[in-house]
Design an enzyme around this catalytic site. Structure first.
Site, PDB file in Angstrom:
ATOM      1  CG  ASP A  85      -1.764  -1.169   1.397  1.00  0.00           C
ATOM      2  OD1 ASP A  85      -1.696  -2.077   0.557  1.00  0.00           O
ATOM      3  OD2 ASP A  85      -2.515  -1.216   2.381  1.00  0.00           O
ATOM      4  CB  SER A 100      -1.896   1.262   5.394  1.00  0.00           C
ATOM      5  OG  SER A 100      -1.325   0.391   4.468  1.00  0.00           O
TER       6      SER A 100
END
Length: 491
Positions: A39, A100
């Protein structure tokens, strides 16, 4: 910056990342400095540069305890690698790592990172489970410190019934009054995802505000990587559903969808009016947006999907890349995506063919290559299908095939060199233009990004075809009238 875990990661990447030559990387898509990327994180504009962090394992081309890689750019095309920003080195994140998150600027000019911290915890039944909380780090664009107050959000800050095992991916921003807001995803009591809003006056002390939207088991199961932003008079909640079942334009597995609607800033009520798939291709996940200094809303994403991460070139030194960043706008109630205008500034030699009649398969002089910006327009005509083959030689190609009668556009990379039994073919229904079709195609060494009819839809895929396969062919079942414009890219 005395932590041994971070020092070790920085020393490793400095040695092994520097050994990867630019020729071994894409020309204008960001890859990890070395090792694994998933990500994009912390996509932001800070101190005159775009900052792109990313989920990162410098030590191998597989997922492992997560660090944050870091790169900066002034034009979103040329990236300079900075040392690893975060490592799993604190009591709040010393297990699976720093997951993330996002970034914003504080009043004192420091950059605030907010991320999901993960630790393994023994449960009453003896099972070890990962607990997800939210933490922060503060830095100057190069080095970041984690304050002792971490984690700043835990399960106790969620409504009753929400899971401590699935609570992640904070997207942070500053409000007009200077306060901080963040949206996270979490698993609700019905076993499916929700997006929760939190606020803070100082970035340290956070409190729950509301649940912006619930999945209600309608759009996959758990959600990931949320974003919440105004766009052209509307409000967008973008996120990544897991375990989607095919329905309409949505496909199996991981998707990225956008709820488009309105938002009452006083009552914190989001009302969705429309929902759309953000990419109809094969490899597109984990989106994140930022505001450019000129007010453009720019989006990046991981050009990958979890189902095909084991299909990688033998002996590769890096794995994973991000898309070419895209500008977002709303037209006729849907999000339109176009490549960032900075790409126009690197346009080189132009090759142009206008109103060429295509019958059978043919090539057009000067239209070829693996790093290019190509636009192809097919006029309404007497053809039953039109096919464009890219990255082609005698043994390889990736094709785009359009059926004007069903308005189906199919991306097929079955002959792109993969030996894995994964998704290689996907179709989307484009809005009918009475048989006409316009495709803008960004080619890089390892990828294809397709923008349909000025960005009404997109289709994205990685390819690991040999670089010597640089042919482009045009074919029609019947007679098609084609205009092609290609720019070489001076990068």
């Amino acid at each position: 910056m005395n932590d041994l875990t971070l020092q070790k990661a920085r020393a490793y990447e400095a040695e092994h990342g520097a050994a990867i030559s630019p020729a071994e990387r894409p020309a204008y898509h960001l890859t990890p400095y070395v090792g694994w990327m998933n990500d994009p994180n912390g996509f932001s504009y800070y101190k005159g540069q775009y900052h792109q962090f990313y989920q990162y394992n410098p030590y191998d081309v597989r997922w492992a305890p997560m660090h944050w890689g870091h790169a900066v750019s002034t034009d979103l095309l040329h990236w300079e690698y900075l040392p690893c920003a975060l490592a799993p080195d604190s009591p709040a994140d010393n297990g699976p790592g720093c997951f993330s998150g996002s970034a914003t600027e504080m009043d004192d000019g420091k950059q605030l990172l907010m991320y999901t911290s993960v630790v393994a915890e023994k449960q009453p039944n003896g099972e070890m489970r990962d607990i997800q909380t939210q933490s922060i780090a503060i830095g100057d664009g190069l080095d970041y410190e984690k304050p002792a107050c971490n984690p700043v959000l835990t399960q106790k800050d969620l409504p009753e019934g929400f899971s401590k095992f699935d609570f992640r991916d904070p997207k942070i921003w500053r409000e007009a009054d200077g306060t901080y807001s963040a949206v996270t995803v979490c698993l609700a009591e019905d076993g499916s995802g929700a997006a929760a809003l939190f606020q803070s006056k100082d970035g340290f002390d956070w409190h729950f505000v509301t649940v912006l939207e619930r999945c209600n088991n309608q759009y996959g199961k758990m959600w990931e990587c949320p974003d919440f932003f105004p766009l052209d008079g509307k409000q967008v909640l973008m996120l990544g559903p897991m375990e989607m079942l095919p329905k309409g334009e949505f496909h199996n597995g991981h998707n990225v969808i956008a709820f488009i609607g309105s938002y009452d800033e006083v009552t914190h009520t989001f009302t969705k009016e429309n929902v759309q798939l953000m990419d109809g291709g094969i490899d597109f996940y984990a989106t994140q947006t930022t505001l450019a200094p000129d007010g453009r809303r720019i989006m990046t994403a991981w050009m990958q999907t979890w189902s095909d991460t084991e299909d990688k070139p033998r002996g590769c030194k890096w794995f994973g890349q991000t898309i070419c960043p895209r500008e977002l706008h709303i037209k006729d109630g849907r999000i339109i995506q176009t490549p960032v205008r900075e790409l126009d500034a690197v346009h080189g030699k132009r090759t142009f063919h206008e109103n060429v009649t295509v019958q059978g398969e043919t090539t057009l002089e000067g239209i070829k290559g693996r790093v290019a910006d190509l636009t192809v327009t097919v006029q309404p005509g007497e053809y039953r299908s039109f096919t464009l083959k890219l990255a082609a030689d005698a043994d390889h190609h990736t094709s785009l095939t359009y059926d004007p009668y069903t308005s189906q556009l199919t991306l097929d990379r079955s002959y792109a060199g993969s030996r894995a039994d994964i998704v290689h073919r996907r179709s989307c229904k484009v809005r009918s233009q009475n048989g006409a079709l316009k495709l803008r195609i960004l080619l890089d060494k390892n990828s294809i990004e397709v923008f349909v009819n000025d960005g009404e839809q997109t289709m994205t895929a990685w390819i690991y075809t040999p670089q010597s396969a640089d042919g482009i062919t045009f074919a029609a079942d019947g007679k098609a009238t084609v205009t092609a414009e290609q720019f070489e890219l001076n990068l």
